[in-house]
Design a protein around this motif. Structure first.
Motif, PDB file in Angstrom:
ATOM      1  N   LYS A 309     -49.997  14.284 -10.378  1.00 15.15           N
ATOM      2  CA  LYS A 309     -48.669  14.853 -10.657  1.00 15.15           C
ATOM      3  C   LYS A 309     -47.888  14.934  -9.352  1.00 15.15           C
ATOM      4  CE  LYS A 309     -48.059  17.836 -13.897  1.00 15.15           C
ATOM      5  NZ  LYS A 309     -48.040  19.040 -14.769  1.00 15.15           N
ATOM      6  N   ILE A 310     -46.632  14.514  -9.397  1.00 16.69           N
ATOM      7  CA  ILE A 310     -45.761  14.616  -8.227  1.00 16.69           C
ATOM      8  C   ILE A 310     -44.472  15.331  -8.628  1.00 16.69           C
ATOM      9  CG2 ILE A 310     -46.682  12.501  -7.211  1.00 16.69           C
ATOM     10  CD1 ILE A 310     -44.011  11.148  -7.967  1.00 16.69           C
ATOM     11  N   LYS A 311     -43.827  15.963  -7.652  1.00 13.29           N
ATOM     12  CA  LYS A 311     -42.557  16.657  -7.877  1.00 13.29           C
ATOM     13  C   LYS A 311     -41.399  15.787  -7.419  1.00 13.29           C
ATOM     14  CE  LYS A 311     -44.106  21.472  -7.660  1.00 13.29           C
ATOM     15  NZ  LYS A 311     -43.932  22.787  -6.990  1.00 13.29           N
ATOM     16  N   ILE A 312     -40.401  15.696  -8.272  1.00 13.24           N
ATOM     17  CA  ILE A 312     -39.167  14.989  -7.941  1.00 13.24           C
ATOM     18  C   ILE A 312     -38.122  16.048  -7.604  1.00 13.24           C
ATOM     19  CG2 ILE A 312     -37.427  13.343  -8.716  1.00 13.24           C
ATOM     20  CD1 ILE A 312     -40.221  12.159  -8.534  1.00 13.24           C
ATOM     21  N   PRO A 313     -37.688  16.149  -6.352  1.00  9.27           N
ATOM     22  CA  PRO A 313     -36.728  17.191  -5.992  1.00  9.27           C
ATOM     23  C   PRO A 313     -35.347  16.914  -6.568  1.00  9.27           C
ATOM     24  CG  PRO A 313     -37.175  15.768  -4.115  1.00  9.27           C
ATOM     25  CD  PRO A 313     -38.122  15.361  -5.186  1.00  9.27           C
ATOM     26  N   PRO A 314     -34.531  17.943  -6.790  1.00  9.10           N
ATOM     27  CA  PRO A 314     -33.166  17.747  -7.297  1.00  9.10           C
ATOM     28  C   PRO A 314     -32.363  16.828  -6.376  1.00  9.10           C
ATOM     29  CG  PRO A 314     -33.770  20.070  -7.358  1.00  9.10           C
ATOM     30  CD  PRO A 314     -34.836  19.377  -6.595  1.00  9.10           C
ATOM     31  N   GLY A 315     -31.545  15.990  -6.982  1.00  7.63           N
ATOM     32  CA  GLY A 315     -30.689  15.093  -6.211  1.00  7.63           C
ATOM     33  C   GLY A 315     -31.397  13.859  -5.687  1.00  7.63           C
ATOM     34  N   THR A 316     -32.565  13.529  -6.243  1.00  5.87           N
ATOM     35  CA  THR A 316     -33.280  12.343  -5.781  1.00  5.87           C
ATOM     36  C   THR A 316     -32.502  11.074  -6.122  1.00  5.87           C
ATOM     37  OG1 THR A 316     -35.464  13.374  -5.954  1.00  5.87           O
ATOM     38  CG2 THR A 316     -35.387  10.975  -6.068  1.00  5.87           C
ATOM     39  N   GLN A 317     -32.344  10.208  -5.123  1.00  4.23           N
ATOM     40  CA  GLN A 317     -31.602   8.977  -5.327  1.00  4.23           C
ATOM     41  C   GLN A 317     -32.524   7.832  -5.756  1.00  4.23           C
ATOM     42  OE1 GLN A 317     -28.186   8.887  -5.020  1.00  4.23           O
ATOM     43  NE2 GLN A 317     -28.409  11.108  -4.724  1.00  4.23           N
ATOM     44  N   SER A 318     -31.953   6.880  -6.471  1.00  4.59           N
ATOM     45  CA  SER A 318     -32.697   5.690  -6.856  1.00  4.59           C
ATOM     46  C   SER A 318     -33.106   4.935  -5.592  1.00  4.59           C
ATOM     47  CB  SER A 318     -31.838   4.787  -7.735  1.00  4.59           C
ATOM     48  OG  SER A 318     -32.610   3.768  -8.318  1.00  4.59           O
ATOM     49  N   GLY A 319     -34.357   4.465  -5.549  1.00  2.00           N
ATOM     50  CA  GLY A 319     -34.862   3.773  -4.375  1.00  2.00           C
ATOM     51  C   GLY A 319     -35.693   4.646  -3.459  1.00  2.00           C
ATOM     52  N   LYS A 320     -35.685   5.969  -3.698  1.00  2.08           N
ATOM     53  CA  LYS A 320     -36.481   6.880  -2.892  1.00  2.08           C
ATOM     54  C   LYS A 320     -37.962   6.530  -3.050  1.00  2.08           C
ATOM     55  CE  LYS A 320     -37.648  10.741  -0.680  1.00  2.08           C
ATOM     56  NZ  LYS A 320     -37.383  10.949   0.756  1.00  2.08           N
ATOM     57  N   ILE A 321     -38.703   6.535  -1.938  1.00  2.00           N
ATOM     58  CA  ILE A 321     -40.126   6.195  -1.976  1.00  2.00           C
ATOM     59  C   ILE A 321     -40.960   7.411  -1.596  1.00  2.00           C
ATOM     60  CG2 ILE A 321     -41.951   4.778  -0.954  1.00  2.00           C
ATOM     61  CD1 ILE A 321     -39.927   2.553  -0.587  1.00  2.00           C
ATOM     62  N   PHE A 322     -41.871   7.777  -2.487  1.00  2.00           N
ATOM     63  CA  PHE A 322     -42.820   8.859  -2.221  1.00  2.00           C
ATOM     64  C   PHE A 322     -44.180   8.246  -1.869  1.00  2.00           C
ATOM     65  CE2 PHE A 322     -39.647  10.755  -4.998  1.00  2.00           C
ATOM     66  CZ  PHE A 322     -39.374  11.964  -4.362  1.00  2.00           C
ATOM     67  N   ARG A 323     -44.919   8.955  -1.062  1.00  2.00           N
ATOM     68  CA  ARG A 323     -46.222   8.458  -0.604  1.00  2.00           C
ATOM     69  C   ARG A 323     -47.336   9.426  -1.006  1.00  2.00           C
ATOM     70  NH1 ARG A 323     -47.829   5.213   3.912  1.00  2.00           N
ATOM     71  NH2 ARG A 323     -45.639   5.061   4.513  1.00  2.00           N
ATOM     72  N   LEU A 324     -48.383   8.888  -1.634  1.00  2.00           N
ATOM     73  CA  LEU A 324     -49.594   9.656  -1.907  1.00  2.00           C
ATOM     74  C   LEU A 324     -50.640   9.206  -0.897  1.00  2.00           C
ATOM     75  CD1 LEU A 324     -49.784   9.595  -5.816  1.00  2.00           C
ATOM     76  CD2 LEU A 324     -48.864  11.384  -4.337  1.00  2.00           C
ATOM     77  N   LYS A 325     -50.886  10.034   0.094  1.00  2.00           N
ATOM     78  CA  LYS A 325     -51.772   9.677   1.192  1.00  2.00           C
ATOM     79  C   LYS A 325     -53.208   9.453   0.704  1.00  2.00           C
ATOM     80  CE  LYS A 325     -51.908   9.202   5.743  1.00  2.00           C
ATOM     81  NZ  LYS A 325     -51.074   8.216   6.454  1.00  2.00           N
ATOM     82  N   GLY A 326     -53.796   8.344   1.136  1.00  2.00           N
ATOM     83  CA  GLY A 326     -55.203   8.076   0.834  1.00  2.00           C
ATOM     84  C   GLY A 326     -55.483   7.655  -0.592  1.00  2.00           C
ATOM     85  N   LYS A 327     -54.442   7.348  -1.367  1.00  2.00           N
ATOM     86  CA  LYS A 327     -54.637   6.945  -2.760  1.00  2.00           C
ATOM     87  C   LYS A 327     -54.646   5.423  -2.921  1.00  2.00           C
ATOM     88  CE  LYS A 327     -54.958  10.858  -5.079  1.00  2.00           C
ATOM     89  NZ  LYS A 327     -56.130  11.147  -5.923  1.00  2.00           N
ATOM     90  N   GLY A 328     -54.804   4.698  -1.797  1.00  2.00           N
ATOM     91  CA  GLY A 328     -54.866   3.245  -1.865  1.00  2.00           C
ATOM     92  C   GLY A 328     -56.299   2.752  -1.827  1.00  2.00           C
ATOM     93  N   PHE A 329     -56.486   1.518  -1.374  1.00  2.00           N
ATOM     94  CA  PHE A 329     -57.808   0.899  -1.320  1.00  2.00           C
ATOM     95  C   PHE A 329     -58.466   1.158   0.038  1.00  2.00           C
ATOM     96  CE2 PHE A 329     -55.591  -1.702  -4.482  1.00  2.00           C
ATOM     97  CZ  PHE A 329     -56.533  -1.711  -5.513  1.00  2.00           C
ATOM     98  N   PRO A 330     -59.791   1.251   0.062  1.00  2.00           N
ATOM     99  CA  PRO A 330     -60.491   1.415   1.346  1.00  2.00           C
ATOM    100  C   PRO A 330     -60.607   0.079   2.062  1.00  2.00           C
ATOM    101  CG  PRO A 330     -62.079   1.322  -0.435  1.00  2.00           C
ATOM    102  CD  PRO A 330     -60.711   1.283  -1.093  1.00  2.00           C
ATOM    103  N   GLU A 331     -60.798   0.137   3.377  1.00  2.00           N
ATOM    104  CA  GLU A 331     -61.090  -1.069   4.140  1.00  2.00           C
ATOM    105  C   GLU A 331     -62.533  -1.484   3.867  1.00  2.00           C
ATOM    106  OE1 GLU A 331     -60.261  -0.964   8.268  1.00  2.00           O
ATOM    107  OE2 GLU A 331     -58.365   0.097   8.035  1.00  2.00           O
ATOM    108  N   VAL A 332     -62.757  -2.796   3.763  1.00  2.00           N
ATOM    109  CA  VAL A 332     -64.118  -3.288   3.563  1.00  2.00           C
ATOM    110  C   VAL A 332     -64.939  -2.958   4.802  1.00  2.00           C
ATOM    111  CG1 VAL A 332     -65.562  -5.307   3.156  1.00  2.00           C
ATOM    112  CG2 VAL A 332     -63.322  -5.154   2.092  1.00  2.00           C
ATOM    113  N   GLN A 333     -66.053  -2.275   4.606  1.00  2.00           N
ATOM    114  CA  GLN A 333     -66.951  -1.881   5.685  1.00  2.00           C
ATOM    115  C   GLN A 333     -66.244  -1.036   6.742  1.00  2.00           C
ATOM    116  OE1 GLN A 333     -70.152  -2.520   5.340  1.00  2.00           O
ATOM    117  NE2 GLN A 333     -69.683  -3.594   3.455  1.00  2.00           N
ATOM    118  N   GLY A 334     -65.141  -0.394   6.361  1.00  2.00           N
ATOM    119  CA  GLY A 334     -64.405   0.427   7.317  1.00  2.00           C
ATOM    120  C   GLY A 334     -64.282   1.854   6.830  1.00  2.00           C
TER     121      GLY A 334
END
Length: 389
Positions: A309-334
């Protein structure tokens, strides 16, 4: 891995070197640091092993391609075979690569008669099996966590009737009468420098030391039959489309007890219905209504390991990018992980009734609805560049 020298540097060749050039370069380096030329020299012995390791990778098309793409990291634990002669002795290396020196060049040059090669100089039994290639399609979830897959592979397997010997029974295997079981024949020639001894592979038994007088009826003397094997394959987390993993010895069985080939697994990614991959990062397009963008809201978004779940603040414009830290893929053997990037798209209604049009026309006359971007706001390209860096 960090202390290893570049394999091309070890052999003194460039990345565009042909297979013959790589072989010649290895012969030159191996002869320079050969133990018989450098008795008791530990540094020379290590360089001899280092050259063998470099040649083992660069002479194999699959391993060379992996090394060109990932460097020494390609052969880290869990990534498949290749590299690693530091724990081998020189006899192992002679057994593995001695044949590239022709008619036992080491033996004839140093007068050793090939005695360094394992088993008294005898070549490996039979013919090595060929490599097998399979494609493995993985979901984003499997790639993110790593997975073990049990795969049925049709291939040549060792004949159970003769245990791979190719002979009808034990009595059908005899010591080669030409080489007396050594796998080699010696020839002494006279030169102006004196007598020179050369050692070549026995032409009768092809270096095996034995001959078969009656073939196994099940495999017709090959020592293998066509069958099926279920193989458990461990896929490390973080692999990517096009990456190849290698399982040593899981390819086709060799003929008459020869070493098996390798199994090459090519990774394919199964497209996610909502997410897109960009390296280690995951991208998601979030569409929200104009009122939600104006008032702010909370929304659930998909991730590769569930929903968040993420919060969208009032007045958010189209094109705004939010980041969920660490929710991507791990490095192979890293140890690092990518992020999930969520781009907001404010949905513009495409079909309006008369009442809705009237409301919008009234709002459009308000000062608050007139575009008034902050000059300090970053451009779309700046936001994308910032998000992916």
């Amino acid at each position: 891995m960090a202390n290893k020298r570049d394999y091309y540097e070890v052999l003194g060749v460039g990345k565009s070197a042909s297979a013959d050039e790589i072989k010649k370069a290895y012969r030159k380096v191996a002869m320079q640091y050969h133990p018989d030329r450098n008795p008791g020299d530990k540094e020379a012995e290590e360089k001899f092993k280092e050259a063998a390791e470099a040649y083992e990778v660069l002479s194999n098309d699959d391993k060379k391609a992996k090394y060109d793409r990932f460097g020494h990291q390609a052969f880290a634990p869990g990534m498949g075979g290749g590299g690693g002669y530091s724990n081998m002795n020189t006899d192992d290396i002679f057994s593995q690569f001695g044949d590239i020196f022709g008619d036992d060049m080491f033996g004839s040059f140093f007068g050793g008669g090939g005695s360094r090669r394992g088993g008294g100089g005898r070549a490996a039994r039979g013919q090595r099996g060929s490599n097998l290639r399979i494609k493995m399609k993985l979901t984003y979830e499997e790639i993110a966590k790593g997975v073990t897959k049990n795969v049925k592979v049709k291939k040549h397997v060792v004949c159970t009737t003769c245990s791979g010997s190719g002979a009808k029974d034990k009595g059908s295997v005899q010591t080669c009468s030409t080489c007396n079981g050594s796998g080699q024949v010696r020839k002494v020639t006279s030169t102006f420098l004196g007598q020179m001894q050369t050692v070549t592979t026995c032409p009768t038994c092809n270096g095996e030391g034995t001959t078969v007088t009656a073939k196994c009826t099940a495999c017709k003397g090959e020592g293998r039959v066509y069958g099926e094997e279920t193989i458990s394959i461990d896929i490390p987390a973080g692999v990517q489309e096009g990456m190849q993993l290698s399982m040593s010895g899981k390819g086709n069985a060799g003929e008459r007890g020869g070493a098996p080939g390798d199994l090459i697994i090519q990774i394919e990614e199964e497209q996610h219905p909502e997410l897109h991959r960009d390296g280690l990062n995951v991208a998601y397009d979030l569409h929200i209504s104009f009122p939600d963008a104006a008032f702010g809201t909370s929304v659930e978004v998909p991730t590769i390991d569930g929903r968040a779940k993420i919060k969208i603040p009032p007045g958010t414009q189209s094109g705004k990018i939010f980041r969920l830290k660490g929710k991507g893929f791990p490095e192979v053997q890293g140890y690092g992980k990518g992020d999930q990037l969520i781009q907001v798209n404010v949905w513009t209604p495409q079909h309006l009734n008369a009442e809705e049009k009237e409301m919008l026309e009234k709002m459009n006359r308000s000062e608050h609805f007139k575009p008034n971007p902050n000059k300090g706001d970053k451009s779309f390209f700046d936001r994308v560049r910032e998000a992916f860096n």
